[in-house]
Design an enzyme around this catalytic site. Structure first.
Site, mmCIF file in Angstrom:
data_model
loop_
_atom_site.group_PDB
_atom_site.id
_atom_site.type_symbol
_atom_site.label_atom_id
_atom_site.label_comp_id
_atom_site.label_asym_id
_atom_site.label_seq_id
_atom_site.Cartn_x
_atom_site.Cartn_y
_atom_site.Cartn_z
ATOM 1 N N LYS A 139 0.801 -1.233 0.000
ATOM 2 C CA LYS A 139 0.000 0.000 0.000
ATOM 3 C C LYS A 139 0.835 1.284 0.000
ATOM 4 O O LYS A 139 0.412 2.300 -0.549
ATOM 5 C CB LYS A 139 -0.939 0.006 1.215
ATOM 6 C CG LYS A 139 -1.970 -1.120 1.212
ATOM 7 C CD LYS A 139 -3.158 -0.799 0.325
ATOM 8 C CE LYS A 139 -4.152 -1.960 0.240
ATOM 9 N NZ LYS A 139 -5.164 -1.783 -0.789
ATOM 10 N N GLU A 144 -9.504 6.811 2.703
ATOM 11 C CA GLU A 144 -10.415 5.850 3.329
ATOM 12 C C GLU A 144 -9.578 4.641 3.717
ATOM 13 O O GLU A 144 -8.524 4.399 3.144
ATOM 14 C CB GLU A 144 -11.509 5.430 2.338
ATOM 15 C CG GLU A 144 -11.165 4.240 1.441
ATOM 16 C CD GLU A 144 -10.032 4.519 0.450
ATOM 17 O OE1 GLU A 144 -9.713 5.707 0.226
ATOM 18 O OE2 GLU A 144 -9.449 3.551 -0.095
ATOM 19 N N SER A 172 1.608 -9.806 -0.750
ATOM 20 C CA SER A 172 1.285 -8.374 -0.681
ATOM 21 C C SER A 172 1.454 -7.727 0.678
ATOM 22 O O SER A 172 1.592 -6.514 0.762
ATOM 23 C CB SER A 172 -0.139 -8.148 -1.179
ATOM 24 O OG SER A 172 -1.051 -8.925 -0.434
HETATM 25 C C1 LIG Z 1 -1.720 -6.899 2.400
HETATM 26 C C2 LIG Z 1 -2.848 -6.566 1.502
HETATM 27 N N1 LIG Z 1 -2.991 -7.247 0.375
HETATM 28 C C3 LIG Z 1 -3.998 -6.987 -0.463
HETATM 29 C C4 LIG Z 1 -4.955 -6.027 -0.178
HETATM 30 C C5 LIG Z 1 -6.080 -5.844 -1.132
HETATM 31 O O1 LIG Z 1 -6.009 -4.643 -1.817
HETATM 32 P P1 LIG Z 1 -5.601 -4.590 -3.345
HETATM 33 O O2 LIG Z 1 -6.457 -5.569 -4.060
HETATM 34 O O3 LIG Z 1 -5.847 -3.193 -3.707
HETATM 35 O O4 LIG Z 1 -4.162 -4.972 -3.456
HETATM 36 C C6 LIG Z 1 -4.835 -5.278 1.009
HETATM 37 C C7 LIG Z 1 -5.804 -4.225 1.368
HETATM 38 O O5 LIG Z 1 -5.807 -3.688 2.452
HETATM 39 C C8 LIG Z 1 -3.756 -5.559 1.867
HETATM 40 O O6 LIG Z 1 -3.579 -4.883 3.016
#
Ligand SMILES: Cc1ncc(COP(=O)(O)O)c(C=O)c1O
Ligand SMILES: Cc1ncc(COP(=O)(O)O)c(C=O)c1O
Lengths: 265, 393, 393, 265
Positions: free
Chosen positions: B90, B112, B375
């Site tokens: 993020k 948000e 992620s």
């Molecule tokens: C670690 C992590 N992975 C994935 C996501 C999902 O978001 P996005 O699909 O935008 O990557 C989030 C959202 O808070 C997150 O914190």
């Protein structure tokens, strides 16, 4: 071509228009209040709000009204039924105001046909962009003879302003406030509306957002054709949270609210 | 690297657009222009790149996941976004948008947040930049994610409770939009995923494109040619960040949605699988909605995937078949997350755990080279994991 | 890079040695030899380095801390160990020792932990290596640091409560030693700081030497010559890791101890300042003790500094004047940590916050170049910080 | 040169030695128990534990005894007073057993002089390495005529074993268990002690750690000169946690524990 005359004010007059969320405070009471609006001499036309789960351009009062209406199961069919009831009681213009998604979901043509046969005059969809209007909405709406009102705000570019007056077929909705409906933040309303005057011949201009008193309405004389009051009206007819609505009491509160807007007799 | 070839008038195929009230139109005109200029400006790029390196800790590793590979019967590599500052991808976007807002002369940042990850990332970027920050968060989420609320406050951000609707991410987004409509001039709204009106989906994707770019570089160095890129799909930012430089290449793009309690249980967040086209938060995309066009509540054990929409670019890529999608349920995600913790020594975010779970059940021939976007880290999800692994504690 | 010139027969000057029971002597003979061999073995080095890169996420950045510099009136750079996997420098040593243990044919890893950071790091390394892991932790600390206990368990480690003495780090160390004495053959004890009998202080320092090495490289690239290296002192591992490649250079080495409620309050962990030479946990070093030679309880708001001893190498370097030391109290550390969070967007570990506080009060001419080892992130300390910033919540 | 004879067993005999933590269960009761050990015919010599805050080579029982003793404020002076009391009651060897730091803190010479004048025979410091012994401890201890016992364990290298027998001046303490004092883990005790036999001429060998019964002691016949029982004795004289100690009851429990070790009459 749709008739914009009903929205035009004579000389220095300012039409009063009331916004009411369909299904608020409940379906029955809403109908009773609409009856009042249909017949009340102070009210020139009406916006009937189509409740939406995610009303991101609305302030807390209208938002809350949508939530209440949806929680009670208010549907588009209910909205159309209310419109029919209004239409059977008067000839005042009735604008349906809401967000794109429920219209899009119903199918623009279906929606337009149903709205038209319920007696609606036109639509206000604050989140509808011009390009989508032209491509996806306009053909269906025009076929059904429904008009549109687009917004201009103090942050609008000159191009946007022109586009609003070019495209709107009912009136242009002038945002009287930098902010949301019901937001009390002040701005130089006069300056903004003054700059729009040269467009008024093309299409009537109606002010909304943050208006609540007869003085607010009067202050627009010479600047706008109409003034829309929404949040203040909803607050006036609200009953204590948790209490069941008493249609009679609510109707009385609506009448009390409207009384000061009658021209002094 | 830009997505421009995909964009037509703010649309990505049939999806996208700018379904926004007039009060914000000028903001979007300005934003689009400012982003395009900044993105092509070497000064901006070098400032942004330097921050990614020195503040965020990039590049993040591309790690061979040996035990995971063995278990899957295929070569799996983890792109370690969990090691980025604040614990997830993020921050790439948050820092990029805050830099951009500063360049645009904005003096206040709003955002948000659902689980709080994007809120923490934005509050962090704002603390770094010395800009006031207001984060909107569902009142319900504030209860559930108290530690992240505390982190944001320590970072100097104001956290405002969204008390409408389901009091979760969707409602926090509405509140942020509302605030922006009321304060369009001095404020920039840092959207936290590749959602919302154009140019957000594209801009957020570009700010995360560094993930894919680093992956390419690491693959080149390791002489690897990936066959599959796998990521979880919330709004879609981590997925698109990884996919971006590979859109034109011959590689399978796999996005994993949150199935919740089952895609047909009515308690799901599998938007692409169970949704239909509609308009939410300013964009035409796939959404979970009822027959009236009212937005339905999403459900996922993972707060970051618990969103009834999806990025319009993803809706487009899925509709054309370029993006393959699948859904993983709460329970499978939890188990995959626990397995990754125990066997790889990495506690993954529950969001990520969905993608991990899919790699366990996919049919592999064994010749594939799979890159999984790890992620974020799962410290925030400790309670869910602990409850699962010792339900009677 | 090795510390050998400093070592004489397992002593560092007057300090160090191997004050261990006979039951462990063979382990130490084996360990010393195994470490020396491994450390010179390019295969081991390349495996270790690859893990540091791909699993731990090294190199960590050396970041210019602009607002901090402004406030101090001197150039300050942060060495971002908070970005290392699991959130602190501790993993450098844990992964190194676990690799070494595997090479030695050990089949079980034990470790002691205070706040849980070293326990989590060791459990992480063991999960990665597929080795069973037992972490000893004071029963009192287990209560206070529940999330880290949960993390260790999720990582597959067994966490054993030490119920003797003050039920904190010191006692966990005793328990780990006891367990090792009872299971000397198959078990390796991963000590978490540069303390304990030789070769631990040296070995732990070497495994952390990567911090200083990367700092040198980054300084060279940025054309910077540091004048001060600053780090907090618990057992001393993060400090020594940074200092190691600079021991022979003209640069001031500054170690900051935890003053607790004040060095003269009787509730302090300022071992070098208030301690005296003695023997604890197998080494001669500076310790907090009473007139009977009983070890006193240390006090610090930061669990990672709450130890009545200090690495013997540090005792030596301080006694010769090479290491300059100072103490920072609980309250000043908290405030410095909060300030860093708000102005730099980095929530530092409370341990690190002690070093930060010192840079704020030191007398700078303005020409110095100060490198501060940002040894870990402060997510674990959220409650202490929150309580300080909103005492009435 | 110190006399090792008192530690040497005759033929197949095995000396019984009892370990007792100074100040446990309290100072007064400890003195009363020591009086018993001084006069009891089954007991050949005694180890008096010097309580330490961080006894890392001790098992839970002795550890806990140290904690209890320290919590009641037991000091080195108390240890010496107990030693004097013992010495005034008998001529049996008395070894002080503990950890380096309290000795180091007192100063080795001061400590040695005080210990000697209290009547102690020698010292057991499990954490004292040979090199520190030679450099820091031996001169002071020898000057005071105190002997030392070093440990050998099943993990000891042959070099360590030789060093233990070379350096110990009282006896060599053979760890009868891979593990801590009181740890019940089994090992091949016979094999280990058999290998040490050829050193016994140089210095007596006393077994300890994990021994508790007369059978344990008897099983060492021909393998060791003595057997030290610590944890089992401490457990035997322990009173219920929280109760005040009753010296008489404790003394009786000590006598009951020792009775089975008397040769059958
Ligand atoms: C670690 C992590 N992975 C994935 C996501 C999902 O978001 P996005 O699909 O935008 O990557 C989030 C959202 O808070 C997150 O914190
Ligand atoms: C972040 C951090 N910094 C510093 C320390 C202190 O240890 P050392 O002095 O060995 O670096 C710890 C110990 O837990 C820690 O977690």
């Amino acid at each position: 071509m749709i008739d914009v005359q009903p929205f035009r004010a004579s000389d220095n007059g300012v039409h009063l228009s009331i916004f009411l969320t369909a299904g608020y405070p409940d379906l029955e009471t809403c109908g009773a209040v609409l009856d009042i609006l249909a017949t009340h001499p102070a009210v020139a036309f009406v916006e009937l709000g189509m409740p939406f789960s995610d009303p991101l351009a609305d302030g807390p009062t209208i938002q809350r009204a949508s939530e209440v209406a949806l929680a009670q199961g208010t549907t588009l069919d209910d909205v159309f039924a209310l419109a029919s009831r209004f239409r059977s009681a008067c000839a005042k213009p009735l604008m349906l105001m809401g967000y794109c998604n429920p219209v899009y979901r119903r199918g623009v043509e279906t929606f337009a046909a149903e709205a038209q046969s319920a007696g609606a005059t036109g639509l206000i969809l604050p989140d509808l962009p011009y390009e989508s209007h032209h491509r996806d909405f306009k053909p269906g709406l025009e076929a059904a003879g429904l008009s549109m009102a687009f917004l201009v705000s103090p942050t609008s570019t000159p191009d946007s302003v022109s586009e609003a007056f070019d495209t709107s077929s009912a009136f242009v909705y002038g945002v009287a406030n930098v902010g949301l409906t019901g937001d009390a933040q002040s701005m130089d309303r006069n300056a903004f509306f003054s700059e729009l005057q040269h467009h008024r011949e093309q299409c009537p201009l109606v002010a909304g957002f943050g208006l609540s008193t007869p003085a607010d309405v009067a202050s627009l004389a010479g600047l706008a054709d109409g003034a829309i009051i929404g949040s203040a009206f909803l607050r006036a007819i609200a009953h204590a949270e948790g209490d069941p609505a008493h249609p009679d009491a609510t109707v009385q509160r609506a009448l009390d609210f409207l009384a000061p807007f009658l021209p002094p007799s | 690297m830009t997505l421009h070839p995909l964009i037509q008038n703010g649309y990505y195929g049939q999806f996208g657009g700018q379904f926004i009230p007039e009060m914000l139109r000028r903001n979007f005109v300005d934003l689009e222009q400012a982003f395009d200029e900044a993105w092509q400006d070497p000064t901006f790029q070098s400032e942004y790149r330097a921050l990614l390196r020195d503040f965020v800790g990039r590049p993040t590793p591309l790690q061979r996941a040996d035990r995971w590979s063995e278990r899957c019967g295929v070569q799996v590599l983890f792109k370690r976004e969990d090691l980025a500052h604040t614990g997830a991808h993020k921050i790439n976007n948050a820092i990029g948008q805050v830099l951009l807002a500063r360049r645009m002369g904005k003096r206040h940042i709003i955002a948000e947040t659902g689980a709080g990850q994007h809120g923490v990332a934005t509050a962090t970027a704002c603390a770094w930049a010395g800009m006031p920050c207001t984060v909107f968060m569902g009142a319900e989420d504030m209860e559930r994610q108290k530690p992240n609320v505390d982190r944001m406050r320590l970072l100097g951000a104001e956290v405002r409770a969204a008390r409408t609707g389901s009091q979760t991410l969707k409602d926090a987004t509405n509140e942020a939009m509302r605030y922006w409509i009321a304060h369009p001039q001095d404020t920039h709204y840092v959207i936290g995923s590749a959602v919302g009106p154009h140019p957000y989906p594209m801009m957020v994707a570009e700010f995360h494109g560094i993930i894919g770019e680093e992956t390419r570089t690491a693959c080149r160095e390791a002489n690897l040619t990936p066959t599959h890129l796998v990521a979880c799909l919330g709004g879609g930012s981590n997925a698109l960040g990884l996919f971006l430089p590979y859109l034109e290449e011959e590689v399978e793009l796999v996005g994993i949605e949150a199935g919740g309690q089952g895609v047909d249980s009515g308690r799901t967040a599998a938007t692409l699988e169970k949704g239909s086209p509609g308009i939410l938060h300013g964009a035409k995309t796939m959404i979970l909605q009822d027959s009236e066009g009212q937005i339905e509540e999403a459900h996922s054990i993972s707060a970051g995937l618990d969103y009834p929409g999806i990025g319009p670019l993803h809706a487009h890529l899925a509709s054309t078949g370029r993006l393959r999608t699948s859904a993983v349920n709460d329970e499978d995600a939890l188990q995959a997350g626990l397995l990754c913790t125990r066997t790889e020594g990495i506690l993954p975010a529950l969001e990520t755990a969905h993608a991990l779970a899919w790699t366990l059940r996919a049919d592999w021939t064994g010749d594939e080279v799979v890159i999984l976007n790890l992620s974020g880290r799962g410290d925030k999800d400790l309670m869910s994991y602990t409850h699962t692994s010792h339900p009677h504690d």
